[in-house]
Design a protein around this motif. Sequence first.
Motif, PDB file in Angstrom:
ATOM      1  N   LYS A 272       0.820  -1.208   0.000  1.00 40.43           N
ATOM      2  CA  LYS A 272       0.000   0.000   0.000  1.00 40.43           C
ATOM      3  C   LYS A 272       0.853   1.257   0.000  1.00 40.43           C
ATOM      4  O   LYS A 272       0.466   2.263  -0.559  1.00 40.43           O
ATOM      5  N   GLN A 273       2.030   1.232   0.618  1.00 39.40           N
ATOM      6  CA  GLN A 273       2.895   2.410   0.628  1.00 39.40           C
ATOM      7  C   GLN A 273       3.339   2.761  -0.782  1.00 39.40           C
ATOM      8  O   GLN A 273       3.454   3.913  -1.135  1.00 39.40           O
ATOM      9  N   ASP A 274       3.578   1.752  -1.592  1.00 37.45           N
ATOM     10  CA  ASP A 274       4.093   1.970  -2.936  1.00 37.45           C
ATOM     11  C   ASP A 274       2.954   1.990  -3.956  1.00 37.45           C
ATOM     12  O   ASP A 274       3.157   1.701  -5.116  1.00 37.45           O
ATOM     13  N   ASN A 275       1.784   2.359  -3.491  1.00 42.24           N
ATOM     14  CA  ASN A 275       0.611   2.335  -4.343  1.00 42.24           C
ATOM     15  C   ASN A 275       0.715   3.327  -5.501  1.00 42.24           C
ATOM     16  O   ASN A 275       0.202   3.078  -6.575  1.00 42.24           O
ATOM     17  N   SER A 276       1.397   4.473  -5.289  1.00 45.06           N
ATOM     18  CA  SER A 276       1.492   5.461  -6.363  1.00 45.06           C
ATOM     19  C   SER A 276       2.300   4.919  -7.541  1.00 45.06           C
ATOM     20  O   SER A 276       1.948   5.143  -8.682  1.00 45.06           O
ATOM     21  N   SER A 277       3.374   4.197  -7.247  1.00 41.88           N
ATOM     22  CA  SER A 277       4.151   3.632  -8.357  1.00 41.88           C
ATOM     23  C   SER A 277       3.370   2.524  -9.046  1.00 41.88           C
ATOM     24  O   SER A 277       3.468   2.350 -10.252  1.00 41.88           O
ATOM     25  N   ILE A 278       2.581   1.781  -8.283  1.00 37.97           N
ATOM     26  CA  ILE A 278       1.756   0.734  -8.891  1.00 37.97           C
ATOM     27  C   ILE A 278       0.680   1.362  -9.760  1.00 37.97           C
ATOM     28  O   ILE A 278       0.429   0.907 -10.874  1.00 37.97           O
ATOM     29  N   SER A 279       0.064   2.430  -9.269  1.00 36.52           N
ATOM     30  CA  SER A 279      -0.971   3.082 -10.077  1.00 36.52           C
ATOM     31  C   SER A 279      -0.357   3.705 -11.331  1.00 36.52           C
ATOM     32  O   SER A 279      -0.966   3.695 -12.396  1.00 36.52           O
ATOM     33  N   THR A 280       0.857   4.228 -11.210  1.00 36.17           N
ATOM     34  CA  THR A 280       1.553   4.752 -12.388  1.00 36.17           C
ATOM     35  C   THR A 280       1.810   3.637 -13.386  1.00 36.17           C
ATOM     36  O   THR A 280       1.582   3.793 -14.591  1.00 36.17           O
ATOM     37  N   LEU A 281       2.271   2.509 -12.867  1.00 38.41           N
ATOM     38  CA  LEU A 281       2.531   1.361 -13.731  1.00 38.41           C
ATOM     39  C   LEU A 281       1.245   0.870 -14.376  1.00 38.41           C
ATOM     40  O   LEU A 281       1.224   0.565 -15.573  1.00 38.41           O
ATOM     41  N   ARG A 282       0.161   0.820 -13.599  1.00 34.98           N
ATOM     42  CA  ARG A 282      -1.123   0.396 -14.153  1.00 34.98           C
ATOM     43  C   ARG A 282      -1.582   1.336 -15.258  1.00 34.98           C
ATOM     44  O   ARG A 282      -2.094   0.909 -16.295  1.00 34.98           O
ATOM     45  N   SER A 283      -1.414   2.642 -15.047  1.00 34.23           N
ATOM     46  CA  SER A 283      -1.840   3.593 -16.079  1.00 34.23           C
ATOM     47  C   SER A 283      -0.986   3.437 -17.334  1.00 34.23           C
ATOM     48  O   SER A 283      -1.492   3.540 -18.449  1.00 34.23           O
ATOM     49  N   GLN A 284       0.313   3.164 -17.152  1.00 32.40           N
ATOM     50  CA  GLN A 284       1.170   2.931 -18.313  1.00 32.40           C
ATOM     51  C   GLN A 284       0.745   1.672 -19.060  1.00 32.40           C
ATOM     52  O   GLN A 284       0.701   1.655 -20.292  1.00 32.40           O
ATOM     53  N   VAL A 285       0.431   0.616 -18.304  1.00 28.34           N
ATOM     54  CA  VAL A 285      -0.031  -0.627 -18.930  1.00 28.34           C
ATOM     55  C   VAL A 285      -1.333  -0.374 -19.679  1.00 28.34           C
ATOM     56  O   VAL A 285      -1.532  -0.854 -20.799  1.00 28.34           O
ATOM     57  N   THR A 286      -2.225   0.402 -19.072  1.00 33.47           N
ATOM     58  CA  THR A 286      -3.493   0.735 -19.720  1.00 33.47           C
ATOM     59  C   THR A 286      -3.252   1.529 -21.008  1.00 33.47           C
ATOM     60  O   THR A 286      -3.891   1.280 -22.030  1.00 33.47           O
ATOM     61  N   ASP A 287      -2.305   2.485 -20.958  1.00 29.65           N
ATOM     62  CA  ASP A 287      -1.982   3.265 -22.157  1.00 29.65           C
ATOM     63  C   ASP A 287      -1.450   2.373 -23.263  1.00 29.65           C
ATOM     64  O   ASP A 287      -1.839   2.511 -24.431  1.00 29.65           O
ATOM     65  N   VAL A 288      -0.550   1.454 -22.902  1.00 22.08           N
ATOM     66  CA  VAL A 288       0.011   0.530 -23.896  1.00 22.08           C
ATOM     67  C   VAL A 288      -1.093  -0.347 -24.464  1.00 22.08           C
ATOM     68  O   VAL A 288      -1.172  -0.575 -25.679  1.00 22.08           O
ATOM     69  N   LYS A 289      -1.980  -0.828 -23.578  1.00 25.07           N
ATOM     70  CA  LYS A 289      -3.090  -1.670 -24.025  1.00 25.07           C
ATOM     71  C   LYS A 289      -3.986  -0.909 -24.990  1.00 25.07           C
ATOM     72  O   LYS A 289      -4.389  -1.436 -26.037  1.00 25.07           O
TER      73      LYS A 289
END
Length: 180
Positions: free
Chosen positions: A88-105
């Motif tokens: 949960k502490q590193d949630n911002s980097s995970i959300s950034t990664l998720r948004s990047q994955v979504t953009d690539v998708k």
Amino acid sequence: MTIAYSCIANGRMVLAELALTGGSYQEAASTVLRLVLLRAEPKTVIQMGSFVYHTLFIDGITYLCASDNALDTVTPSAFLKNVKYNKKQDNSSISTLRSQVTDVKNAMTQNIDKILESEERSNIFPDSTDDLQTAVKESQKTRQILRRIWWKHFKKIIIITVAILLSIIIILLTTNVIPI
């Protein structure tokens, strides 16, 4: 008490794992993950072989660790909560990664759509070229037919013209308008 193995899984797919001691834990972990998904309980403790598997199941993510001491439940629970807290502490980097994955998708989806559209367009062109080839052949046939008809009419006109001229000449000769 030693934690010998731990992993984080989404459903039955292991996202990250760490074996602190030698041994093969994947088969047992796969069985435990299946059971956790079937039960869908937040906390599960399962004895398999010489290890006790402790799990924490939250929002489809399973945090799992294997302990060699069946009597100690505090240390594995604290370990799993700590792993969950670090996530949960590193949630911002995970959300950034998720948004990047979504953009690539999304980009991949658009590219696939463009490819399919261009393929559809390219499938239309052979039909058009076939139609053009057919039209060209038909126009050539039409031209040949028109040429034949024109020659027939031209021959008739020449024959009629020659016949009229001969008749005029014969008439003029018989009437002695033109001396022989």
